[in-house]
Design a protein around this motif. Structure first.
Motif, short mmCIF file in Angstrom:
data_model
loop_
_atom_site.label_atom_id
_atom_site.label_comp_id
_atom_site.label_asym_id
_atom_site.label_seq_id
_atom_site.Cartn_x
_atom_site.Cartn_y
_atom_site.Cartn_z
N SER A 23 1.05 -1.29 0.04
CA SER A 23 -0.07 -0.14 0.14
C SER A 23 1.02 1.06 -0.01
CB SER A 23 -0.42 0.09 1.47
OG SER A 23 -0.54 -0.08 2.59
N LEU A 24 1.48 1.31 0.70
CA LEU A 24 2.82 2.03 1.15
C LEU A 24 3.18 2.87 -0.53
CD1 LEU A 24 5.67 2.08 3.84
CD2 LEU A 24 3.72 3.67 2.93
N ALA A 25 3.73 1.99 -1.17
CA ALA A 25 4.66 2.14 -2.62
C ALA A 25 3.93 3.33 -3.17
CB ALA A 25 4.24 1.56 -3.57
N ALA A 26 2.58 3.84 -3.50
CA ALA A 26 2.17 4.65 -4.19
C ALA A 26 2.29 5.63 -3.44
CB ALA A 26 0.95 4.35 -3.86
N ASP A 27 2.73 5.97 -2.45
CA ASP A 27 2.93 7.18 -1.37
C ASP A 27 4.08 7.69 -2.75
OD1 ASP A 27 1.18 7.11 -0.38
OD2 ASP A 27 2.02 7.19 1.70
N GLY A 28 4.98 7.15 -2.99
CA GLY A 28 5.57 7.66 -3.70
C GLY A 28 7.59 7.81 -3.03
N MET A 29 8.00 8.95 -2.67
CA MET A 29 8.78 9.44 -1.91
C MET A 29 9.04 9.42 -0.30
SD MET A 29 11.00 10.58 -4.45
CE MET A 29 10.43 10.86 -5.98
N SER A 30 8.03 9.75 -0.18
CA SER A 30 8.66 9.44 1.07
C SER A 30 7.84 7.84 1.99
CB SER A 30 7.09 10.31 1.49
OG SER A 30 5.64 9.54 1.27
N ILE A 31 9.15 7.87 2.89
CA ILE A 31 8.35 6.82 3.78
C ILE A 31 8.80 6.77 4.83
CG2 ILE A 31 10.30 4.97 3.98
CD1 ILE A 31 12.83 6.03 1.83
N GLU A 32 7.60 6.03 5.14
CA GLU A 32 7.72 5.93 6.32
C GLU A 32 7.76 4.73 7.21
OE1 GLU A 32 3.32 8.25 6.68
OE2 GLU A 32 3.59 6.37 5.68
N TYR A 79 14.06 -2.49 -3.89
CA TYR A 79 12.92 -2.29 -4.40
C TYR A 79 12.13 -1.72 -3.56
CZ TYR A 79 15.50 -6.10 -7.17
OH TYR A 79 15.74 -7.10 -7.98
N ILE A 80 11.32 -0.67 -4.52
CA ILE A 80 10.53 0.49 -3.95
C ILE A 80 9.58 0.32 -4.70
CG2 ILE A 80 12.47 1.53 -2.98
CD1 ILE A 80 11.87 3.86 -5.32
N THR A 81 8.11 0.80 -5.01
CA THR A 81 6.95 0.40 -5.14
C THR A 81 6.75 2.23 -5.10
OG1 THR A 81 6.56 -1.03 -3.93
CG2 THR A 81 4.26 -0.05 -5.29
N HIS A 82 7.12 2.64 -6.44
CA HIS A 82 6.49 3.70 -7.25
C HIS A 82 5.28 4.02 -8.08
CE1 HIS A 82 7.58 8.30 -7.96
NE2 HIS A 82 7.22 7.95 -8.79
N ASN A 83 4.33 4.79 -7.68
CA ASN A 83 3.00 4.78 -8.51
C ASN A 83 2.46 3.50 -8.75
OD1 ASN A 83 3.17 7.67 -8.58
ND2 ASN A 83 4.72 7.78 -10.49
N GLY A 84 2.58 2.56 -7.91
CA GLY A 84 1.97 1.68 -8.24
C GLY A 84 3.38 0.70 -9.26
N THR A 85 4.21 0.67 -9.13
CA THR A 85 5.12 -0.05 -9.98
C THR A 85 6.03 -0.11 -8.83
OG1 THR A 85 4.45 0.78 -12.28
CG2 THR A 85 6.62 0.38 -12.05
N GLU A 86 7.36 -1.38 -9.19
CA GLU A 86 7.92 -1.34 -8.61
C GLU A 86 9.20 -1.39 -8.76
OE1 GLU A 86 8.59 -5.39 -5.42
OE2 GLU A 86 9.21 -5.80 -7.21
N TYR A 87 10.55 -0.21 -8.75
CA TYR A 87 10.84 -0.52 -9.28
C TYR A 87 12.24 -0.29 -8.14
CZ TYR A 87 8.46 3.55 -12.02
OH TYR A 87 8.06 3.01 -13.09
N GLU A 107 15.48 3.44 -13.74
CA GLU A 107 14.31 3.13 -14.29
C GLU A 107 14.10 4.91 -14.80
OE1 GLU A 107 11.76 -0.02 -15.08
OE2 GLU A 107 13.53 -0.80 -13.48
N LEU A 108 13.56 5.38 -13.73
CA LEU A 108 12.97 6.54 -13.45
C LEU A 108 14.04 7.46 -13.62
CD1 LEU A 108 10.25 6.44 -10.85
CD2 LEU A 108 9.84 5.23 -13.50
N GLY A 109 15.15 7.44 -13.14
CA GLY A 109 15.96 9.10 -13.39
C GLY A 109 16.17 9.53 -11.64
N LEU A 110 15.72 8.87 -11.06
CA LEU A 110 14.68 9.83 -9.85
C LEU A 110 15.42 9.04 -9.06
CD1 LEU A 110 10.86 9.59 -10.18
CD2 LEU A 110 12.53 11.27 -10.87
N HIS A 111 15.34 9.90 -7.32
CA HIS A 111 16.24 9.85 -5.51
C HIS A 111 14.53 9.92 -5.63
CE1 HIS A 111 20.77 10.29 -6.49
NE2 HIS A 111 19.81 11.19 -7.47
#
Length: 498
Positions: A23-32, A79-87, A107-111
């Motif tokens: 569920s978390l993954a969706a949040d994007g960058m913020s990590i709790e 691995y993290i989930t970003h926007n519903g996708t695992e990267y 893949e996203l070129g993001l931090h």
DNA sequence: CGTGCCGGGCC
DNA sequence: GGCCCGGCACG
């Protein structure tokens, strides 16, 4: 550095580290995430291989790891989930204070910044083999290939497992060792062996006991004595005996008793008996002499049968040790499994006191002594009678013959043996009258005579040649007709008696 | 080797 | 039981 500490902990921890929650993954960058970073974390490791591959491979492995506290290292693949996708990404930084992880996603070129718990670790078996040193050296380095290597070291999970395994093995080994070391010693608590760690202590303790009893020192004997090792044979009758012993407090027998305790039978005792020699424990209590297979058994016997509850535990324990001794019995026949009567049981066995205790002397006496007399009483009489017959054959008065001839001694010695027999026929008694007197006067030498005489009888039975001249000498062969009858018949001359 | 005599066989 | 003798032990 905290990282080191955590790393170490991680090694110990069995938990794999897995962090992300769907569920978390969706949040994007913020990590709790959980605040606790100290827990051992197992991070998946990636050795700088291609990310793609990693993704494919690691997609699931990390998933298996339970989410928990862990530590992430720079360069570590996660691995993290970003926007519903695992990267897949590499850890750039792990903020322990906030429990956040900065991940670089190629893949996203993001931090991305995520809570630790939202990060899933990529784990590879390969990492397991990576030595600790690597880990240590790379701790602080957040960038470069070195960092990647570091990751690998995190593979503690497996290692940890191995550790755990080792521990288990060690424990098992210890238990086994103690078992093998203290064969006889096993106390009734044998069942305790099943238990875990605590047992170990007891076992070692017990082993000490073993050496105390001397069994350990005798192990050499066992090794030397070769032969069919006889694992404890089935003692089916033991149970009944045991019960009788238990319930009948006054029960005292000298017999050969099998160990009442079934637990003990299969234990060390059998092992020790590499050959036919078996170790028994004999009760030294006066008039007892009970034999048991195990220390425990004998102790219990002494305790229950002789010492009673009168004294306190300590004292009683000491007493127990005092009243039994270890003996080695050579068991040639495998009859050990069958009960024997007291008299027959000990005779065929070679009882060999092992312990230096003075009391051991007592042990040998009964077993050795009993067979001896019986043997003599049986063999001696026969010879004796034979001799008597010979004297009779010569038709010479016994009263004369005995005193005159050197055979007297022989006769006496022989006579001694028969005296042991309850009843002598009148005839015999008469011929023995002289010797019997002798015997009565010197009862103490009786045994000696008995022992010495048998051999003599064979060779010494022949009459010693008399000094007196004989018919042959006197009359010469030419005048044989003048000889006495005996001489003519080549018998003992009766004319010129010695 | 001569002698004493035991053990045993024969009648 | 009387008689005889082979053979052994002793001196």
């Amino acid at each position: 550095m905290a990282s080191i500490l955590s790393k170490r902990l991680g090694k110990r921890s069995l938990l794999g580290a897995r962090v992300c929650t769907p569920s978390l993954a969706a949040d994007g960058m913020s990590i709790e995430g959980p605040g606790d970073l100290t827990g051992g974390a197992h991070l998946g490791v990636y050795d700088g291989g291609c990310l793609k591959e990693c993704l494919e491979e690691s997609a699931f492995p990390s998933g298996n790891l339970p989410p928990s506290r862990f530590k992430l290292y720079p360069g570590q693949k996660v691995y993290i989930t970003h926007n519903g996708t695992e990267y897949a990404g590499l850890v750039e930084q792990h903020n322990h204070v906030d429990d956040e992880v900065k991940v670089l996603v190629f893949e996203l070129g993001l931090h991305l910044c995520r809570k630790t718990e939202d990060v899933r670790l990529a784990e590879t078996p390969k990492t397991m083999s990576i030595p600790m040193e690597q880990v240590m050296s790379t701790n602080s380095d957040a960038s470069s290939s070195a960092a990647q290597r570091m990751v690998s070291r995190s593979i503690d999970v497996p290692k940890r497992r191995s550790d755990a395994l080792d521990m288990d093995e060690m424990m098992a080994a210890m238990v086994l060792t103690s078992l093998s070391c203290s064969p006889i010693v096993q106390s009734p608590p044998g069942s305790d062996l099943i238990a875990a760690p605590q047992v170990t202590c007891d076992l070692w303790k017990e082993s000490g006991d073993v050496s105390d009893s001397g069994s350990s020192t005798t192990s050499g004997h066992w090794s030397v004595e070769c032969g069919a090792s006889t694992p404890s044979p089935p003692h089916t009758e033991t149970s009944p005996k045991y019960t009788s012993e238990v319930f009948n407090a006054s029960h005292v027998d000298e017999g050969f008793e099998t160990d009442p305790d079934p637990f003990l039978l299969d234990e060390p005792a059998p092992r020790k008996r590499k050959n036919s020699v078996k170790v028994m424990y004999k009760c030294l209590w006066p008039n007892c002499g009970k034999l048991l297979r195990s220390i425990v058994g004998i102790k219990r016997h002494v305790k229950t049968q002789h010492l009673g509850d009168g004294m306190d535990c300590d004292q009683r324990k000491r007493e127990e040790d005092f009243y039994y001794t270890e003996v080695q019995m050579k068991d040639e026949s495998e009859a050990e499994s069958t009960p024997r009567s007291p008299s027959t049981a000990t005779a065929p066995l070679l009882i060999q006191p092992v312990t230096p205790k003075p009391e051991t002397q007592v042990l040998e006496v009964p077993s050795v002594e009993s067979p001896l007399p019986s043997a003599l009483s049986q063999s001696a009489p026969g010879s004796f009678w034979h001799i008597q017959a010979d004297h009779a054959y010569q038709a010479l008065p016994s009263t004369i013959q005995i005193p005159v001839s050197p055979h007297i001694f022989t006769s006496i010695s022989w006579a001694a043996a028969p005296t042991a027999l309850p009843a002598l026929s009148p005839i015999r008694s008469r011929s023995l009258s002289f010797s019997e007197q002798q015997q009565q006067q010197t009862p103490s030498i009786k045994s000696q005579l008995i022992v010495a005489s048998p051999p003599r009888a064979a060779s010494g039975s022949r009459k010693v040649r008399g000094e007196a001249k004989k018919c042959r000498k006197v009359y010469g062969i030419e005048h044989r007709d003048q000889w006495c009858t005996a001489c003519r018949w080549k018998k003992a001359c009766q004319r010129f008696l010695d």
